[in-house]
Design a protein around this motif. Structure first.
Motif, PDB file in Angstrom:
ATOM      1  N   VAL A 154      -8.748  -3.795   1.476  1.00 18.52           N
ATOM      2  CA  VAL A 154      -9.151  -3.245   0.175  1.00 18.52           C
ATOM      3  C   VAL A 154      -9.194  -4.409  -0.810  1.00 18.52           C
ATOM      4  O   VAL A 154      -8.293  -5.245  -0.817  1.00 18.52           O
ATOM      5  CB  VAL A 154      -8.122  -2.204  -0.351  1.00 18.52           C
ATOM      6  CG1 VAL A 154      -8.491  -1.737  -1.757  1.00 18.52           C
ATOM      7  CG2 VAL A 154      -8.023  -1.007   0.594  1.00 18.52           C
ATOM      8  N   THR A 155     -10.258  -4.472  -1.611  1.00 22.60           N
ATOM      9  CA  THR A 155     -10.309  -5.470  -2.681  1.00 22.60           C
ATOM     10  C   THR A 155     -10.576  -4.756  -4.001  1.00 22.60           C
ATOM     11  O   THR A 155     -11.534  -3.987  -4.111  1.00 22.60           O
ATOM     12  CB  THR A 155     -11.428  -6.500  -2.433  1.00 22.60           C
ATOM     13  OG1 THR A 155     -11.210  -7.097  -1.148  1.00 22.60           O
ATOM     14  CG2 THR A 155     -11.416  -7.592  -3.484  1.00 22.60           C
ATOM     15  N   LYS A 156      -9.708  -4.952  -4.963  1.00 24.92           N
ATOM     16  CA  LYS A 156      -9.900  -4.423  -6.312  1.00 24.92           C
ATOM     17  C   LYS A 156      -9.997  -5.621  -7.240  1.00 24.92           C
ATOM     18  O   LYS A 156      -9.706  -6.748  -6.849  1.00 24.92           O
ATOM     19  CB  LYS A 156      -8.699  -3.557  -6.731  1.00 24.92           C
ATOM     20  CG  LYS A 156      -8.388  -2.417  -5.801  1.00 24.92           C
ATOM     21  CD  LYS A 156      -9.448  -1.344  -5.804  1.00 24.92           C
ATOM     22  CE  LYS A 156      -9.363  -0.461  -7.036  1.00 24.92           C
ATOM     23  NZ  LYS A 156     -10.366   0.655  -6.938  1.00 24.92           N
ATOM     24  N   ASP A 157     -10.373  -5.373  -8.507  1.00 26.45           N
ATOM     25  CA  ASP A 157     -10.435  -6.510  -9.422  1.00 26.45           C
ATOM     26  C   ASP A 157      -9.041  -7.104  -9.650  1.00 26.45           C
ATOM     27  O   ASP A 157      -8.894  -8.298  -9.890  1.00 26.45           O
ATOM     28  CB  ASP A 157     -11.109  -6.142 -10.755  1.00 26.45           C
ATOM     29  CG  ASP A 157     -10.616  -4.838 -11.345  1.00 26.45           C
ATOM     30  OD1 ASP A 157      -9.569  -4.332 -10.883  1.00 26.45           O
ATOM     31  OD2 ASP A 157     -11.262  -4.334 -12.279  1.00 26.45           O
ATOM     32  N   PHE A 158      -7.987  -6.297  -9.528  1.00 29.29           N
ATOM     33  CA  PHE A 158      -6.635  -6.759  -9.853  1.00 29.29           C
ATOM     34  C   PHE A 158      -5.802  -7.155  -8.632  1.00 29.29           C
ATOM     35  O   PHE A 158      -4.714  -7.717  -8.789  1.00 29.29           O
ATOM     36  CB  PHE A 158      -5.881  -5.677 -10.643  1.00 29.29           C
ATOM     37  CG  PHE A 158      -5.826  -4.343  -9.958  1.00 29.29           C
ATOM     38  CD1 PHE A 158      -4.874  -4.080  -8.992  1.00 29.29           C
ATOM     39  CD2 PHE A 158      -6.745  -3.344 -10.278  1.00 29.29           C
ATOM     40  CE1 PHE A 158      -4.824  -2.843  -8.355  1.00 29.29           C
ATOM     41  CE2 PHE A 158      -6.701  -2.102  -9.647  1.00 29.29           C
ATOM     42  CZ  PHE A 158      -5.743  -1.856  -8.677  1.00 29.29           C
ATOM     43  N   ALA A 159      -6.272  -6.837  -7.422  1.00 26.25           N
ATOM     44  CA  ALA A 159      -5.450  -7.127  -6.232  1.00 26.25           C
ATOM     45  C   ALA A 159      -6.287  -7.004  -4.965  1.00 26.25           C
ATOM     46  O   ALA A 159      -7.353  -6.390  -4.960  1.00 26.25           O
ATOM     47  CB  ALA A 159      -4.267  -6.155  -6.144  1.00 26.25           C
ATOM     48  N   ARG A 160      -5.776  -7.587  -3.875  1.00 30.15           N
ATOM     49  CA  ARG A 160      -6.356  -7.323  -2.571  1.00 30.15           C
ATOM     50  C   ARG A 160      -5.233  -6.851  -1.639  1.00 30.15           C
ATOM     51  O   ARG A 160      -4.072  -7.231  -1.799  1.00 30.15           O
ATOM     52  CB  ARG A 160      -7.062  -8.558  -1.994  1.00 30.15           C
ATOM     53  CG  ARG A 160      -6.154  -9.734  -1.735  1.00 30.15           C
ATOM     54  CD  ARG A 160      -6.909 -10.891  -1.077  1.00 30.15           C
ATOM     55  NE  ARG A 160      -6.019 -12.033  -0.918  1.00 30.15           N
ATOM     56  CZ  ARG A 160      -5.850 -12.980  -1.821  1.00 30.15           C
ATOM     57  NH1 ARG A 160      -6.513 -12.935  -2.974  1.00 30.15           N
ATOM     58  NH2 ARG A 160      -5.013 -13.973  -1.601  1.00 30.15           N
ATOM     59  N   VAL A 161      -5.613  -6.016  -0.685  1.00 37.06           N
ATOM     60  CA  VAL A 161      -4.638  -5.474   0.263  1.00 37.06           C
ATOM     61  C   VAL A 161      -4.985  -6.017   1.629  1.00 37.06           C
ATOM     62  O   VAL A 161      -6.138  -5.932   2.070  1.00 37.06           O
ATOM     63  CB  VAL A 161      -4.684  -3.929   0.268  1.00 37.06           C
ATOM     64  CG1 VAL A 161      -3.712  -3.368   1.304  1.00 37.06           C
ATOM     65  CG2 VAL A 161      -4.355  -3.392  -1.119  1.00 37.06           C
ATOM     66  N   GLN A 162      -4.004  -6.624   2.302  1.00 35.55           N
ATOM     67  CA  GLN A 162      -4.225  -7.208   3.632  1.00 35.55           C
ATOM     68  C   GLN A 162      -3.342  -6.514   4.650  1.00 35.55           C
ATOM     69  O   GLN A 162      -2.176  -6.206   4.371  1.00 35.55           O
ATOM     70  CB  GLN A 162      -3.923  -8.715   3.593  1.00 35.55           C
ATOM     71  CG  GLN A 162      -5.002  -9.514   2.859  1.00 35.55           C
ATOM     72  CD  GLN A 162      -4.518 -10.895   2.468  1.00 35.55           C
ATOM     73  OE1 GLN A 162      -3.819 -11.054   1.470  1.00 35.55           O
ATOM     74  NE2 GLN A 162      -4.876 -11.888   3.250  1.00 35.55           N
ATOM     75  N   LYS A 163      -3.911  -6.285   5.826  1.00 36.62           N
ATOM     76  CA  LYS A 163      -3.139  -5.698   6.911  1.00 36.62           C
ATOM     77  C   LYS A 163      -2.420  -6.837   7.619  1.00 36.62           C
ATOM     78  O   LYS A 163      -3.055  -7.721   8.194  1.00 36.62           O
ATOM     79  CB  LYS A 163      -4.072  -4.954   7.874  1.00 36.62           C
ATOM     80  CG  LYS A 163      -3.310  -4.229   8.961  1.00 36.62           C
ATOM     81  CD  LYS A 163      -4.203  -3.301   9.766  1.00 36.62           C
ATOM     82  CE  LYS A 163      -3.340  -2.560  10.797  1.00 36.62           C
ATOM     83  NZ  LYS A 163      -4.088  -1.602  11.574  1.00 36.62           N
ATOM     84  N   VAL A 164      -1.100  -6.812   7.591  1.00 40.92           N
ATOM     85  CA  VAL A 164      -0.340  -7.915   8.188  1.00 40.92           C
ATOM     86  C   VAL A 164       0.294  -7.513   9.516  1.00 40.92           C
ATOM     87  O   VAL A 164       0.948  -8.323  10.170  1.00 40.92           O
ATOM     88  CB  VAL A 164       0.729  -8.482   7.209  1.00 40.92           C
ATOM     89  CG1 VAL A 164       0.059  -9.198   6.046  1.00 40.92           C
ATOM     90  CG2 VAL A 164       1.655  -7.399   6.681  1.00 40.92           C
TER      91      VAL A 164
END
Ligand SMILES: [Zn+2]
Length: 326
Positions: A37-47
């Protein structure tokens, strides 16, 4: 401490990102992790399976996105989901709660606060949805500091940080023993909460296996000069040495991109270098307020974003406080 001083952690963090390039660089030591997921305020990575990190990007193209500010993540088991951090605004926490439903099928059952700073805690009120309120977990000292420094002197609306009138929540599940790790069973997955300290008098790391991931809170700033406003610098250095030795596959810092254990080396060296300079100043009797001005980060330690020149001042002042107290 005055509220303005307390707020600087987040405000300075935001400024740091103002100077960061808007395009993502590939950074040495950054573990491979798919961005989901990429938002203007953050990105989410599957670790890992059932494991996601949130890496906040509060400044981009000269604009400020205060929704989350700090990093965090989600740890999912069969029976529960643990969210790391309360974030800067209720909107940020509500976003992660909704994302938890998308990614895991349920809202967080637990929220763990790594320390009291407002950019990690002021958004807690975004998590509870009616009867679905997660347990908010923190140390006893973090709860005390939240009450003393945030709830008794709430944000007055400076524009760059937790907004005036933000509903503030306190943790309701308290780790009483400052030396004893606690495990939370999420169903086929255990999250270990390890009380530590140094960035503040009380910090927590959240640690899981398979793969071994450590959410470091602000004990680890990756690529940015750390904030020392509430630090106990000798303890910070000891804590960083301890977590480096554990050699986790992925370290999620409080601010900045993910890294592996090797990437903690320049951070530890930076803490050592600024500490040595600050200790020399105390020995010579040079006040921190003067000594920091002649400090420069050695080029051999790589590129560090010094949010503002005064960030080094906070480091020198923290060392001076600690050494004078002895
Ligand atoms: Zn902090």
């Amino acid at each position: 401490m005055h509220r303005r001083d307390f707020l600087t952690c987040g405000a300075y963090a935001a400024l740091a990102f103002a100077f960061a390039p808007s395009a993502r660089r590939v950074i040495a030591g950054e573990p491979a992790a798919d961005t989901v997921v990429t938002k203007d305020f953050a990105r989410v990575q599957k670790v890992g399976e059932g494991l996601w990190s949130v890496v906040s990007t509060p400044m981009r193209d000269g604009k400020f996105f205060p929704t989350t500010i700090c990093n965090g993540g989600l740890v999912a088991g069969k029976e529960g989901v643990l969210a790391v951090e309360g974030f800067n605004t209720p909107e940020g926490a509500a976003w992660l709660s909704d994302l938890s439903v998308e990614l895991t099928g349920r809202r967080p059952t637990h929220v763990v606060l790594t320390h009291f700073h407002a950019d990690h805690s002021a958004g807690l009120a975004g998590y509870p949805r009616g009867a679905e309120a997660p347990a908010i977990v923190a140390t006893k000292e973090t709860r005390r500091l939240l009450l003393e420094k945030l709830h008794k002197d709430p944000p007055a609306g400076e524009g760059e940080f937790a907004k005036a009138g933000t509903k503030l929540l306190l943790p309701d599940t308290i780790l009483v023993d400052p030396a004893k790790p606690v495990s939370i069973d999420l169903g086929g997955r255990t999250a270990r909460l390890v009380p530590r300290g140094g960035h503040t008098p009380s910090d927590l790391t959240v640690e899981v296996d398979g793969p071994r991931v450590l959410f470091a809170g602000d004990l680890y700033f990756n690529g940015f000069f750390p904030y020392f406003g509430d630090a106990i610098p000798s303890r910070l250095a000891e804590t960083v040495a301890a977590i480096r030795k554990e050699d986790h596959a992925v370290y999620v810092p409080g601010h900045g991109p993910l890294s592996d254990a090797a990437q903690l080396a320049p951070y530890a060296a930076l803490l050592e270098d600024v500490g040595a300079a600050a200790r020399r100043a105390v020995e010579k009797g040079t006040p921190a307020g003067e000594a920091w001005k002649s400090y420069a980060i050695p080029e051999s330690l790589g590129a560090w974003t010094l949010f503002r020149p005064e960030f080094a001042k906070f480091a020198f002042e923290a060392w001076e406080r600690e050494l004078r107290a002895k």
